[in-house]
Design a protein around this motif. Structure first.
Motif, PDB file in Angstrom:
ATOM      1  N   VAL A  36       0.950  -0.930  -0.199  1.00 60.73           N
ATOM      2  CA  VAL A  36      -0.046  -0.048  -0.042  1.00 60.73           C
ATOM      3  C   VAL A  36       0.851   1.313   0.130  1.00 60.73           C
ATOM      4  CG1 VAL A  36      -1.725   1.210   1.482  1.00 60.73           C
ATOM      5  CG2 VAL A  36      -2.065  -0.982   1.311  1.00 60.73           C
ATOM      6  N   TYR A  37       1.888   1.138   0.818  1.00 61.52           N
ATOM      7  CA  TYR A  37       2.906   2.545   0.784  1.00 61.52           C
ATOM      8  C   TYR A  37       3.694   2.557  -0.538  1.00 61.52           C
ATOM      9  CZ  TYR A  37       6.944   5.161   2.132  1.00 61.52           C
ATOM     10  OH  TYR A  37       7.867   6.208   1.998  1.00 61.52           O
ATOM     11  N   GLY A  38       3.948   1.601  -0.987  1.00 59.61           N
ATOM     12  CA  GLY A  38       4.533   1.683  -2.603  1.00 59.61           C
ATOM     13  C   GLY A  38       3.568   2.407  -3.557  1.00 59.61           C
ATOM     14  N   ALA A  39       2.370   1.730  -3.234  1.00 58.81           N
ATOM     15  CA  ALA A  39       1.359   2.150  -4.529  1.00 58.81           C
ATOM     16  C   ALA A  39       0.641   3.388  -4.324  1.00 58.81           C
ATOM     17  CB  ALA A  39       0.107   1.285  -4.233  1.00 58.81           C
ATOM     18  N   ALA A  40       0.709   3.893  -2.918  1.00 58.46           N
ATOM     19  CA  ALA A  40       0.428   5.119  -2.657  1.00 58.46           C
ATOM     20  C   ALA A  40       1.522   6.187  -3.040  1.00 58.46           C
ATOM     21  CB  ALA A  40       0.208   5.496  -1.083  1.00 58.46           C
ATOM     22  N   PHE A  85      -8.006   6.767  -7.371  1.00 58.13           N
ATOM     23  CA  PHE A  85      -7.477   6.593  -6.239  1.00 58.13           C
ATOM     24  C   PHE A  85      -7.441   5.187  -5.709  1.00 58.13           C
ATOM     25  CE2 PHE A  85      -7.917   6.172  -1.345  1.00 58.13           C
ATOM     26  CZ  PHE A  85      -6.539   6.617  -1.180  1.00 58.13           C
ATOM     27  N   PHE A  86      -8.359   4.380  -6.484  1.00 59.83           N
ATOM     28  CA  PHE A  86      -8.580   2.934  -6.106  1.00 59.83           C
ATOM     29  C   PHE A  86      -7.462   2.227  -6.631  1.00 59.83           C
ATOM     30  CE2 PHE A  86     -13.116   3.864  -5.077  1.00 59.83           C
ATOM     31  CZ  PHE A  86     -13.033   3.080  -3.899  1.00 59.83           C
ATOM     32  N   SER A  87      -6.615   2.571  -7.623  1.00 60.89           N
ATOM     33  CA  SER A  87      -5.581   1.991  -8.052  1.00 60.89           C
ATOM     34  C   SER A  87      -4.514   1.744  -7.019  1.00 60.89           C
ATOM     35  CB  SER A  87      -4.916   2.748  -9.391  1.00 60.89           C
ATOM     36  OG  SER A  87      -4.426   4.179  -8.618  1.00 60.89           O
ATOM     37  N   VAL A  88      -4.517   2.570  -5.865  1.00 60.61           N
ATOM     38  CA  VAL A  88      -3.658   2.096  -4.825  1.00 60.61           C
ATOM     39  C   VAL A  88      -3.937   0.756  -4.408  1.00 60.61           C
ATOM     40  CG1 VAL A  88      -3.111   2.722  -2.394  1.00 60.61           C
ATOM     41  CG2 VAL A  88      -3.426   4.637  -4.159  1.00 60.61           C
ATOM     42  N   PHE A  89      -5.369   0.343  -4.199  1.00 61.90           N
ATOM     43  CA  PHE A  89      -5.631  -0.845  -3.897  1.00 61.90           C
ATOM     44  C   PHE A  89      -5.709  -1.884  -4.964  1.00 61.90           C
ATOM     45  CE2 PHE A  89      -9.383  -3.940  -3.862  1.00 61.90           C
ATOM     46  CZ  PHE A  89      -8.940  -4.545  -2.672  1.00 61.90           C
ATOM     47  N   ASP A  90      -6.052  -1.763  -6.144  1.00 56.58           N
ATOM     48  CA  ASP A  90      -6.081  -2.578  -7.267  1.00 56.58           C
ATOM     49  C   ASP A  90      -5.960  -2.070  -8.444  1.00 56.58           C
ATOM     50  OD1 ASP A  90      -6.560  -4.535  -9.031  1.00 56.58           O
ATOM     51  OD2 ASP A  90      -8.455  -5.521  -8.163  1.00 56.58           O
ATOM     52  N   PHE A 195      -7.413   2.100   4.200  1.00 56.49           N
ATOM     53  CA  PHE A 195      -7.825   2.725   2.970  1.00 56.49           C
ATOM     54  C   PHE A 195      -8.637   3.834   2.821  1.00 56.49           C
ATOM     55  CE2 PHE A 195      -9.740   2.252  -1.290  1.00 56.49           C
ATOM     56  CZ  PHE A 195      -8.703   2.563  -2.019  1.00 56.49           C
ATOM     57  N   PHE A 196      -9.808   3.599   3.587  1.00 55.46           N
ATOM     58  CA  PHE A 196     -10.882   4.558   3.476  1.00 55.46           C
ATOM     59  C   PHE A 196     -10.562   5.810   4.130  1.00 55.46           C
ATOM     60  CE2 PHE A 196     -14.615   6.275   5.724  1.00 55.46           C
ATOM     61  CZ  PHE A 196     -15.431   6.684   4.725  1.00 55.46           C
ATOM     62  N   LEU A 197      -9.827   5.716   5.414  1.00 58.40           N
ATOM     63  CA  LEU A 197      -9.395   6.987   6.138  1.00 58.40           C
ATOM     64  C   LEU A 197      -8.392   7.719   5.464  1.00 58.40           C
ATOM     65  CD1 LEU A 197      -9.907   7.975   8.957  1.00 58.40           C
ATOM     66  CD2 LEU A 197      -8.152   6.872   9.792  1.00 58.40           C
ATOM     67  N   PHE A 198      -7.571   6.932   4.836  1.00 61.76           N
ATOM     68  CA  PHE A 198      -6.516   7.679   3.994  1.00 61.76           C
ATOM     69  C   PHE A 198      -7.087   8.272   2.716  1.00 61.76           C
ATOM     70  CE2 PHE A 198      -2.815   7.261   0.698  1.00 61.76           C
ATOM     71  CZ  PHE A 198      -2.372   8.157   1.014  1.00 61.76           C
ATOM     72  N   GLY A 199      -7.898   7.821   2.205  1.00 62.44           N
ATOM     73  CA  GLY A 199      -8.851   8.303   0.928  1.00 62.44           C
ATOM     74  C   GLY A 199      -9.706   9.686   1.580  1.00 62.44           C
ATOM     75  N   GLN A 200     -10.198   9.620   2.407  1.00 62.70           N
ATOM     76  CA  GLN A 200     -11.000  10.750   2.940  1.00 62.70           C
ATOM     77  C   GLN A 200     -10.151  11.857   3.508  1.00 62.70           C
ATOM     78  OE1 GLN A 200     -14.280  11.170   2.983  1.00 62.70           O
ATOM     79  NE2 GLN A 200     -14.758   9.197   2.397  1.00 62.70           N
ATOM     80  N   LEU A 201      -8.881  11.615   4.454  1.00 65.36           N
ATOM     81  CA  LEU A 201      -7.999  12.521   5.104  1.00 65.36           C
ATOM     82  C   LEU A 201      -7.612  13.249   3.770  1.00 65.36           C
ATOM     83  CD1 LEU A 201      -7.036  10.964   8.160  1.00 65.36           C
ATOM     84  CD2 LEU A 201      -8.855  12.567   8.113  1.00 65.36           C
ATOM     85  N   SER A 202      -6.917  12.467   2.721  1.00 69.96           N
ATOM     86  CA  SER A 202      -6.091  12.946   1.740  1.00 69.96           C
ATOM     87  C   SER A 202      -6.982  13.858   0.686  1.00 69.96           C
ATOM     88  CB  SER A 202      -5.315  11.945   1.088  1.00 69.96           C
ATOM     89  OG  SER A 202      -6.153  11.115   0.478  1.00 69.96           O
ATOM     90  N   GLY A 203      -8.184  13.545   0.636  1.00 72.52           N
ATOM     91  CA  GLY A 203      -9.034  14.441  -0.272  1.00 72.52           C
ATOM     92  C   GLY A 203      -9.191  13.660  -1.754  1.00 72.52           C
ATOM     93  N   PHE A 204      -8.174  12.464  -1.780  1.00 74.57           N
ATOM     94  CA  PHE A 204      -8.236  12.028  -3.177  1.00 74.57           C
ATOM     95  C   PHE A 204      -9.436  11.322  -3.414  1.00 74.57           C
ATOM     96  CE2 PHE A 204      -3.329  11.018  -2.259  1.00 74.57           C
ATOM     97  CZ  PHE A 204      -2.999  12.153  -2.597  1.00 74.57           C
ATOM     98  N   SER A 205     -10.337  10.826  -2.376  1.00 75.85           N
ATOM     99  CA  SER A 205     -11.582  10.032  -2.866  1.00 75.85           C
ATOM    100  C   SER A 205     -12.854  11.189  -3.267  1.00 75.85           C
ATOM    101  CB  SER A 205     -12.092   9.474  -1.552  1.00 75.85           C
ATOM    102  OG  SER A 205     -12.258  10.461  -0.504  1.00 75.85           O
ATOM    103  N   ASN A 206     -12.602  12.560  -2.988  1.00 72.72           N
ATOM    104  CA  ASN A 206     -13.588  13.615  -3.752  1.00 72.72           C
ATOM    105  C   ASN A 206     -13.890  13.350  -5.189  1.00 72.72           C
ATOM    106  OD1 ASN A 206     -13.299  14.512  -0.999  1.00 72.72           O
ATOM    107  ND2 ASN A 206     -11.883  15.903  -1.482  1.00 72.72           N
ATOM    108  N   GLU A 207     -13.237  12.812  -5.999  1.00 73.54           N
ATOM    109  CA  GLU A 207     -13.114  12.616  -7.376  1.00 73.54           C
ATOM    110  C   GLU A 207     -14.083  11.574  -7.595  1.00 73.54           C
ATOM    111  OE1 GLU A 207     -12.849  15.393  -9.415  1.00 73.54           O
ATOM    112  OE2 GLU A 207     -12.077  16.495  -7.805  1.00 73.54           O
ATOM    113  N   ILE A 208     -14.158  10.677  -7.102  1.00 74.63           N
ATOM    114  CA  ILE A 208     -14.586   9.622  -7.434  1.00 74.63           C
ATOM    115  C   ILE A 208     -16.213   9.350  -6.645  1.00 74.63           C
ATOM    116  CG2 ILE A 208     -14.451   6.909  -6.977  1.00 74.63           C
ATOM    117  CD1 ILE A 208     -11.557   7.222  -6.673  1.00 74.63           C
ATOM    118  N   PRO A 209     -17.100   9.066  -7.521  1.00 75.01           N
ATOM    119  CA  PRO A 209     -18.500   8.965  -7.215  1.00 75.01           C
ATOM    120  C   PRO A 209     -18.697   7.688  -6.202  1.00 75.01           C
ATOM    121  CG  PRO A 209     -18.316   8.418  -9.558  1.00 75.01           C
ATOM    122  CD  PRO A 209     -17.165   8.871  -9.125  1.00 75.01           C
TER     123      PRO A 209
END
Length: 476
Positions: A36-40, A85-90, A195-209
């Protein structure tokens, strides 16, 4: 507390005492954090690069100054696929599809700047990702700790003692499955929460419906897959009196589901629905553009007919009498015909590609791993359907852009034949920038119908097998 729950908590406590289990969990957690760290880090780097490149291209587009629209159309323009942002996961197929497309007149280009092109030789063997850990490595750990859950009790001589105390075989098996499932879900819950917390705090999740709903879908899909694996391995353990045989059978099932069938699905798809080469595809488009879709409508004849219609429309006898630029009109008509040709061949190509992918989707009905893998990519917006949506979206923008330029050349004040005519430098501000919309949840559910049905079927099958658990245990 029910007997099933007591057995479940006892199973959790038993595994917690196992040194090998704790070491395995720590190892997988460490590898997951590393992945996850490498993907992020890669995501942040690629996001920054694409944002800068997109802004650079937009600035160059707006700063073209006074140029001929036709020249601008051939000079081209780049558009970039937003990075999920989900590319960090898959990461799915992101590494193999390209991040940008060059838009130009009379030509449709493929994606450029593939991440896989930057890989060393080691890259050919794949890369560590969080999805890979959850799809392949963690299931192996679950198999290792589950294969002895009943057979181990037999070997220790404790199974008959438990049954002699009045514990029902059905309660025993369900308790064992529940305990192991709780272990798997605890690991999953912690992982997806981070993963969810990182997406929310970083703001990266805002663009994904529907970001939160997508995370929930991923958690549910992986949880259902683990439930099946734990159930089938526990039942094998209950039927067998030999730990080694149980382990071999369980790993064989894992190998067939996770390695063999996915490979066969890809090979079967390629054999049943072979694709034309890039050169063959382009040659067919050039041929139909030159000689017409019916083979008897050459380009020069089409041009003469369009020119005759223009003269008739404006009630003049020659191009020199026109108040508009016939060259711009002719170029747009040629563009329109080229689009028809491309649509015909691309539709046939897309149909074959969809047919290839459908092999994997249909086989998910007999292989839960394929259902999980395909669903994971689809939810993460890194599947083939998402890339094709980007490609088609970019093509629609290309057509809008080229028509805008051709129409300006035709009706913006240029005289016929005047290729030195130029637009004013502020003209470019009136052309909107390319915008990509992520696939909606509805389209996701529609495209993943087979996978969703497959997960439900396997879930029901697991529950049915557990319902027969009272007849399953082999005491010998």
């Amino acid at each position: 507390m029910s007997t099933t729950l007591k057995i479940a908590f006892a199973e959790i406590k038993r595994n917690r005492r196992e040194r090998s289990f704790l070491i395995s969990i720590i190892l997988i957690a460490g590898l997951s954090l590393f992945a996850v760290y490498g993907a992020a880090k890669a995501y942040q780097s690629q996001l920054s690069e694409r944002t800068k490149a997109n802004q650079l291209m937009r600035n160059k587009f707006l700063g073209q100054g006074e140029v001929n629209p036709h020249n601008a159309a051939h000079y081209g323009h780049y558009v970039y696929k937003p990075l999920s942002f989900f590319s960090v996961f898959d990461a799915g197929i992101e590494r193999y599809t390209g991040s940008s497309i060059r838009l130009e007149a009379h030509k449709q280009n493929d994606g450029r700047f593939l991440e896989s092109q930057q890989f060393s030789a080691l890259g050919r063997y794949g890369s560590l990702s969080f999805a890979l850990m959850l799809q392949l490595i963690l299931p192996l750990l679950l198999i290792f700790i589950t294969h002895e859950t009943i057979a181990g009790e037999k070997n220790r001589g404790t199974l008959k003692m438990m049954l002699a105390q009045g514990i029902k075989t059905s309660s025993l098996i369900r308790g064992k499955v529940l305990g192991l499932l709780m272990i798997a879900l605890t690991f999953l819950l912690g992982s997806f929460f981070v993963f969810f917390l990182f997406g929310q705090l970083s703001g990266f999740s805002n663009e994904i419906p529907n970001f939160s709903f997508r995370v929930l879908l991923l958690f549910t899909s992986y949880g259902a897959y683990y439930f099946f694996l734990i159930s089938i391995t526990t039942l094998l353990s209950a039927r067998s009196s030999n730990l080694n045989i149980t382990l071999i059978c369980s790993i064989s099932i894992w190998f067939v589901f996770s390695i063999l069938i996915p490979r066969l699905a890809a090979d079967i798809g390629e054999q049943l629905y072979p694709l034309p080469s890039r050169s063959e595809f382009q040659a067919a488009i050039i041929e139909d553009t030159k000689n017409g879709l019916n083979g008897h409508d050459p380009r020069n004849k089409r041009t003469e007919e369009v020119m005759a219609n223009i003269l008739k429309k404006y009630k003049v006898h020659s191009a020199s009498q026109l108040t508009v630029n016939a060259d711009g009109i002719l170029m747009q008509e040629d563009e329109n015909y080229h689009n028809l040709v491309f649509d015909k061949h691309f539709a046939a190509l897309k149909q074959k590609m969809d047919a290839q992918n459908s092999v994997s989707s249909k086989l998910s009905l007999i292989n839960p791993f394929l259902a999980l893998r395909n669903l994971s990519m689809s939810i993460s917006i890194t599947d083939p359907a998402s890339y094709f949506q980007f490609k088609q979206s970019a093509e629609m923008y290309r057509r809008f852009l080229i028509k805008k330029l051709n129409d300006e050349f035709a009706y913006g004040g240029a005289k016929n034949g005047d290729f030195e005519w130029k637009v004013k430098s502020d003209y470019w501000k009136g052309i909107s920038d390319y915008q990509f919309k992520y696939p909606s949840i509805n389209s996701l559910l529609k495209n993943s119908a087979y996978e969703i049905y497959a997960m439900l079927i396997w879930l029901v099958l697991s529950l049915y097998l557990l319902s027969l658990s009272s007849k399953t245990i082999n005491l010998s």
